[in-house]
Design a protein around this motif. Structure first.
Motif, mmCIF file in Angstrom:
data_model
loop_
_atom_site.group_PDB
_atom_site.id
_atom_site.type_symbol
_atom_site.label_atom_id
_atom_site.label_comp_id
_atom_site.label_asym_id
_atom_site.label_seq_id
_atom_site.Cartn_x
_atom_site.Cartn_y
_atom_site.Cartn_z
ATOM 1 N N SER A 34 0.822 -1.214 0.000
ATOM 2 C CA SER A 34 0.000 0.000 0.000
ATOM 3 C C SER A 34 0.854 1.262 0.000
ATOM 4 C CB SER A 34 -0.967 0.010 1.182
ATOM 5 O OG SER A 34 -0.275 0.214 2.402
ATOM 6 N N GLU A 35 2.080 1.161 0.519
ATOM 7 C CA GLU A 35 3.017 2.285 0.537
ATOM 8 C C GLU A 35 3.843 2.372 -0.754
ATOM 9 O OE1 GLU A 35 3.767 1.959 5.358
ATOM 10 O OE2 GLU A 35 5.332 1.306 3.982
ATOM 11 N N GLY A 36 3.701 1.372 -1.631
ATOM 12 C CA GLY A 36 4.472 1.349 -2.866
ATOM 13 C C GLY A 36 5.896 0.866 -2.681
ATOM 14 N N ARG A 37 6.155 0.166 -1.571
ATOM 15 C CA ARG A 37 7.509 -0.309 -1.271
ATOM 16 C C ARG A 37 7.671 -1.814 -1.451
ATOM 17 N NH1 ARG A 37 9.039 2.017 4.480
ATOM 18 N NH2 ARG A 37 8.737 -0.190 4.724
ATOM 19 N N PHE A 38 6.698 -2.455 -2.070
ATOM 20 C CA PHE A 38 6.748 -3.897 -2.311
ATOM 21 C C PHE A 38 5.944 -4.170 -3.579
ATOM 22 C CE2 PHE A 38 5.776 -8.406 -1.622
ATOM 23 C CZ PHE A 38 7.012 -8.866 -1.186
ATOM 24 N N PRO A 39 6.341 -5.169 -4.379
ATOM 25 C CA PRO A 39 5.606 -5.464 -5.617
ATOM 26 C C PRO A 39 4.121 -5.744 -5.354
ATOM 27 C CG PRO A 39 7.656 -6.697 -5.552
ATOM 28 C CD PRO A 39 7.498 -6.052 -4.203
ATOM 29 N N LYS A 40 3.282 -5.248 -6.244
ATOM 30 C CA LYS A 40 1.834 -5.452 -6.133
ATOM 31 C C LYS A 40 1.456 -6.882 -6.505
ATOM 32 C CE LYS A 40 0.510 -1.138 -5.377
ATOM 33 N NZ LYS A 40 -0.106 -0.717 -4.163
ATOM 34 N N SER A 41 0.447 -7.384 -5.831
ATOM 35 C CA SER A 41 -0.097 -8.699 -6.171
ATOM 36 C C SER A 41 -1.082 -8.545 -7.326
ATOM 37 C CB SER A 41 -0.789 -9.320 -4.963
ATOM 38 O OG SER A 41 -1.896 -8.537 -4.578
ATOM 39 N N ARG A 42 -1.389 -9.659 -7.948
ATOM 40 C CA ARG A 42 -2.425 -9.718 -8.984
ATOM 41 C C ARG A 42 -3.522 -10.635 -8.489
ATOM 42 N NH1 ARG A 42 2.568 -7.793 -10.510
ATOM 43 N NH2 ARG A 42 2.544 -6.986 -12.615
ATOM 44 N N SER A 43 -4.742 -10.295 -8.798
ATOM 45 C CA SER A 43 -5.870 -11.115 -8.380
ATOM 46 C C SER A 43 -6.243 -12.087 -9.500
ATOM 47 C CB SER A 43 -7.073 -10.231 -8.048
ATOM 48 O OG SER A 43 -8.180 -11.028 -7.719
ATOM 49 N N LEU A 44 -6.327 -13.367 -9.132
ATOM 50 C CA LEU A 44 -6.788 -14.378 -10.084
ATOM 51 C C LEU A 44 -8.224 -14.789 -9.795
ATOM 52 C CD1 LEU A 44 -3.715 -16.768 -10.414
ATOM 53 C CD2 LEU A 44 -4.353 -14.826 -11.851
ATOM 54 N N GLY A 45 -8.793 -14.218 -8.763
ATOM 55 C CA GLY A 45 -10.160 -14.530 -8.362
ATOM 56 C C GLY A 45 -10.430 -13.908 -7.011
ATOM 57 N N PRO A 46 -11.625 -14.115 -6.472
ATOM 58 C CA PRO A 46 -11.992 -13.473 -5.208
ATOM 59 C C PRO A 46 -11.065 -13.808 -4.034
ATOM 60 C CG PRO A 46 -13.852 -14.694 -6.141
ATOM 61 C CD PRO A 46 -12.678 -14.934 -7.023
ATOM 62 N N LYS A 47 -10.502 -14.998 -4.013
ATOM 63 C CA LYS A 47 -9.648 -15.401 -2.890
ATOM 64 C C LYS A 47 -8.309 -15.927 -3.367
ATOM 65 C CE LYS A 47 -13.324 -16.478 0.329
ATOM 66 N NZ LYS A 47 -13.781 -17.395 1.348
#
Length: 66
Positions: A34-47
């Motif tokens: 959330s702070e932009g200090r770690f790679p973002k995740s990608r969502s493959l589905g709701p969970k």
């Protein structure tokens, strides 16, 4: 992994493997995202959240060189 007909395929990592590679807790990973200090995740589905292995490897390399 490489394919004789194309570029190397990206590998996707689930949260337990990311935690094991970087040594941080789930809450710390999401806070730094959330702070932009770690790679973002990608969502493959709701969970189902995944990270691209190369992005995690690059982040580890950057931290190691500080």
């Amino acid at each position: 992994m490489t394919d004789e007909h194309g570029p190397p395929r990206a590998r996707l990592l689930r949260l337990p493997e990311v935690i094991g590679r970087v040594g941080m807790s789930r809450s710390t990973i999401y806070q730094r995202m959330s702070e932009g200090r770690f790679p973002k995740s990608r969502s493959l589905g709701p969970k189902c959240a995944v990270w691209i292995e190369a992005e995690i490897d690059d982040w580890v390399s950057q931290v190691a060189s500080l």
